[in-house]
Design a protein around this motif. Structure first.
Motif, PDB file in Angstrom:
ATOM      1  N   THR A 112     -15.653 109.961  -9.808  1.00 35.75           N
ATOM      2  CA  THR A 112     -15.480 110.680 -10.428  1.00 35.75           C
ATOM      3  C   THR A 112     -17.471 111.539 -10.948  1.00 35.75           C
ATOM      4  O   THR A 112     -18.470 110.835 -10.646  1.00 35.75           O
ATOM      5  CB  THR A 112     -15.719 110.469 -12.528  1.00 35.75           C
ATOM      6  N   GLY A 113     -16.567 112.927 -10.645  1.00 35.68           N
ATOM      7  CA  GLY A 113     -18.441 113.707 -10.536  1.00 35.68           C
ATOM      8  C   GLY A 113     -18.737 113.751  -9.424  1.00 35.68           C
ATOM      9  O   GLY A 113     -19.882 114.283  -8.925  1.00 35.68           O
ATOM     10  N   GLY A 114     -17.414 113.826  -8.418  1.00 34.20           N
ATOM     11  CA  GLY A 114     -18.451 113.658  -6.780  1.00 34.20           C
ATOM     12  C   GLY A 114     -19.265 114.226  -6.056  1.00 34.20           C
ATOM     13  O   GLY A 114     -19.523 114.308  -5.083  1.00 34.20           O
ATOM     14  N   GLY A 115     -19.202 115.326  -7.152  1.00 37.09           N
ATOM     15  CA  GLY A 115     -20.046 116.428  -6.193  1.00 37.09           C
ATOM     16  C   GLY A 115     -21.577 116.762  -6.668  1.00 37.09           C
ATOM     17  O   GLY A 115     -22.029 117.328  -6.528  1.00 37.09           O
ATOM     18  N   GLY A 116     -21.976 115.791  -7.412  1.00 37.41           N
ATOM     19  CA  GLY A 116     -23.051 115.760  -7.972  1.00 37.41           C
ATOM     20  C   GLY A 116     -23.908 114.968  -7.552  1.00 37.41           C
ATOM     21  O   GLY A 116     -23.819 114.744  -6.574  1.00 37.41           O
ATOM     22  N   VAL A 159     -13.362 115.028 -16.842  1.00 40.16           N
ATOM     23  CA  VAL A 159     -13.169 113.739 -17.477  1.00 40.16           C
ATOM     24  C   VAL A 159     -12.430 114.286 -18.572  1.00 40.16           C
ATOM     25  O   VAL A 159     -11.684 112.612 -19.336  1.00 40.16           O
ATOM     26  CB  VAL A 159     -14.982 113.573 -18.183  1.00 40.16           C
ATOM     27  N   LEU A 160     -11.909 115.091 -19.175  1.00 44.43           N
ATOM     28  CA  LEU A 160     -10.936 114.948 -20.330  1.00 44.43           C
ATOM     29  C   LEU A 160      -9.252 114.985 -20.291  1.00 44.43           C
ATOM     30  O   LEU A 160      -8.818 115.214 -21.450  1.00 44.43           O
ATOM     31  CB  LEU A 160     -11.481 115.796 -21.493  1.00 44.43           C
ATOM     32  N   ALA A 197     -19.509 110.304 -13.368  1.00 44.83           N
ATOM     33  CA  ALA A 197     -19.302 112.215 -13.865  1.00 44.83           C
ATOM     34  C   ALA A 197     -20.465 112.128 -15.959  1.00 44.83           C
ATOM     35  O   ALA A 197     -19.616 111.376 -16.296  1.00 44.83           O
ATOM     36  CB  ALA A 197     -18.569 112.145 -13.813  1.00 44.83           C
ATOM     37  N   SER A 198     -21.261 112.735 -15.372  1.00 46.85           N
ATOM     38  CA  SER A 198     -21.657 112.436 -17.175  1.00 46.85           C
ATOM     39  C   SER A 198     -22.449 113.789 -17.266  1.00 46.85           C
ATOM     40  O   SER A 198     -23.248 114.261 -16.326  1.00 46.85           O
ATOM     41  CB  SER A 198     -22.635 111.689 -17.683  1.00 46.85           C
ATOM     42  N   PRO A 199     -22.700 114.441 -18.233  1.00 45.60           N
ATOM     43  CA  PRO A 199     -23.531 116.198 -18.511  1.00 45.60           C
ATOM     44  C   PRO A 199     -24.707 115.468 -18.321  1.00 45.60           C
ATOM     45  O   PRO A 199     -25.105 114.296 -19.388  1.00 45.60           O
ATOM     46  CB  PRO A 199     -23.297 116.733 -19.471  1.00 45.60           C
ATOM     47  N   VAL A 200     -25.848 116.008 -17.787  1.00 43.37           N
ATOM     48  CA  VAL A 200     -26.723 116.080 -17.915  1.00 43.37           C
ATOM     49  C   VAL A 200     -27.551 117.589 -17.784  1.00 43.37           C
ATOM     50  O   VAL A 200     -28.028 118.104 -16.873  1.00 43.37           O
ATOM     51  CB  VAL A 200     -27.760 115.238 -16.601  1.00 43.37           C
ATOM     52  N   MET A 224     -21.542 114.610 -26.166  1.00 44.04           N
ATOM     53  CA  MET A 224     -21.211 113.201 -26.973  1.00 44.04           C
ATOM     54  C   MET A 224     -19.237 113.310 -26.673  1.00 44.04           C
ATOM     55  O   MET A 224     -19.313 111.941 -26.215  1.00 44.04           O
ATOM     56  CB  MET A 224     -21.093 113.881 -28.989  1.00 44.04           C
ATOM     57  N   VAL A 225     -18.993 114.813 -26.731  1.00 45.47           N
ATOM     58  CA  VAL A 225     -17.061 114.279 -26.186  1.00 45.47           C
ATOM     59  C   VAL A 225     -17.014 113.965 -24.637  1.00 45.47           C
ATOM     60  O   VAL A 225     -16.622 112.680 -23.952  1.00 45.47           O
ATOM     61  CB  VAL A 225     -16.680 115.977 -26.728  1.00 45.47           C
ATOM     62  N   PRO A 226     -17.726 114.840 -23.528  1.00 43.96           N
ATOM     63  CA  PRO A 226     -17.408 114.234 -22.318  1.00 43.96           C
ATOM     64  C   PRO A 226     -18.377 113.205 -22.023  1.00 43.96           C
ATOM     65  O   PRO A 226     -17.781 112.401 -21.174  1.00 43.96           O
ATOM     66  CB  PRO A 226     -18.460 115.359 -21.223  1.00 43.96           C
TER      67      PRO A 226
END
Length: 347
Positions: A15-19, A68-69, A88-91, A104-106
């Protein structure tokens, strides 16, 4: 007699493969013969173009449009995969205006969504990227004892001090263990510290912004505190290692090196003297919650990370060659907000 047909490549989802971390993981997986499903927000966005340029991508990489949602989109990406790497997770680099919706939600709901999808599709193993942000903030940890996997950040401390990224990573990882135990899901978490090293993606990620800020200078004076640093390529190695080792279990701290801010500045200035480095307080920041942590559990599994010097030099060489260190008129550098709480000194 016809030769036996080749066995199909093992198939996994990232997940979040482009990060930043995920791109190196995808590269590593392709080099090891995996077929990879990578989720991205927009497969046609140029910021994801580097993925299809990786060796083996044309044959073995599929990009899936998924957030992810969006559980249905995640399920389409995970379908047919033996394992999942949830990266995948927001930074966020900017100041967080709405902690609930921005982080929090993501982080928490997004993690729960991927766990539920993995359960429903009978995925064999899930590796979740957490963070040492979920480790550092324990006010009751014995002073002088290096922190290990049994140390957890205190939710109340994070919330009271508005350290939203740390709170999000802590709650998200706790959610992994609550869900995995209740639903008998084979899950492992990996907790990297500050991740540096060369990039594969074009967009400068948040931890690289921190390094650029240090080199280029800015208005904030830094505390002389510990920096725990890991190479992005070693994080990818760690993620694949815990996935492939059947004996892996629980959480793994991924933080092999630490250095004080002052010592790092001295090292960089000696190697690259021509830059306007950030100022650093002369005295060590005594009350920091960022204290030594250990990665012995991961090393016992066979992890062999790079030396810190190699990571720092490779990072700077990458940014030098891509022009990120050149002065641009009107451009100012600032400390990414998630580091401000413990890095910026009070003047």
């Amino acid at each position: 007699m016809a030769p036996p047909s080749p066995s199909p490549s093992p198939r996994v989802c990232v997940t979040g493969g482009g990060g930043y971390i995920a791109s190196w993981l995808v590269k590593l997986l392709l080099s090891r013969g995996y077929a990879v499903h990578a989720t991205v927000r927009d497969p046609c966005d140029q910021k994801n173009a580097h993925l299809m340029q990786l060796d083996g991508a044309a044959e073995s990489l599929s990009l899936f449009k998924a957030d992810v949602l969006d559980s249905a989109a995640l399920a389409a990406a995970v379908e047919g995969c033996e394992g999942v790497f949830h990266v995948a997770s927001p930074v966020p680099a900017d100041k967080i205006a709405d902690p609930e919706s921005e982080v929090m939600v993501p982080a928490v709901k997004g993690t729960l969504n991927i766990l539920e999808v993995c359960s429903s599709l009978k995925v064999q193993k899930v590796v979740v990227v957490s963070s040492t942000a979920a480790v550092h903030y324990d006010p009751n940890w014995p002073q002088g004892k290096p922190k290990d996997e049994s140390c957890w950040s205190d939710r109340k401390v994070c919330r009271d001090n508005e350290i939203w990224y740390c709170l999000a990573k802590t709650v998200a990882e706790e959610t992994v263990w609550e869900y995995a135990e209740k639903n008998e899901l084979n899950a492992v978490t990996v907790c990297p510290c500050i991740v540096l090293g060369p990039q594969l993606q074009r967009v400068v990620n948040t931890t690289s912004e921190l390094l650029l800020y240090v080199i280029k200078g800015g208005p904030d004076v830094l505390n002389d505190m510990l920096w725990h640093i890991v190479d992005v390529r070693d994080v990818a190695d760690a993620l694949l290692l815990v996935y492939e080792k059947p004996e892996s279990s629980g959480r793994y701290i991924c933080a092999p090196n630490y250095i004080s801010a002052k010592a790092m500045l001295e090292f960089l200035k000696k190697r690259y003297p021509g830059y306007n480095y950030v100022k650093c307080k002369a005295d060590v920041h005594q009350n920091s919650r960022i204290t030594p942590i250990v990665s012995g559990k991961l090393s016992d599994l066979g992890w062999k990370p790079r030396a810190l010097e190699e990571t720092l030099l490779d990072s700077i060489e990458y940014h030098r060659k891509t022009g990120n260190l050149q002065d641009v008129e009107g451009q100012t550098y600032r400390l990414p907000d998630i580091f401000r709480h413990f890095q910026a000194a009070n003047e």
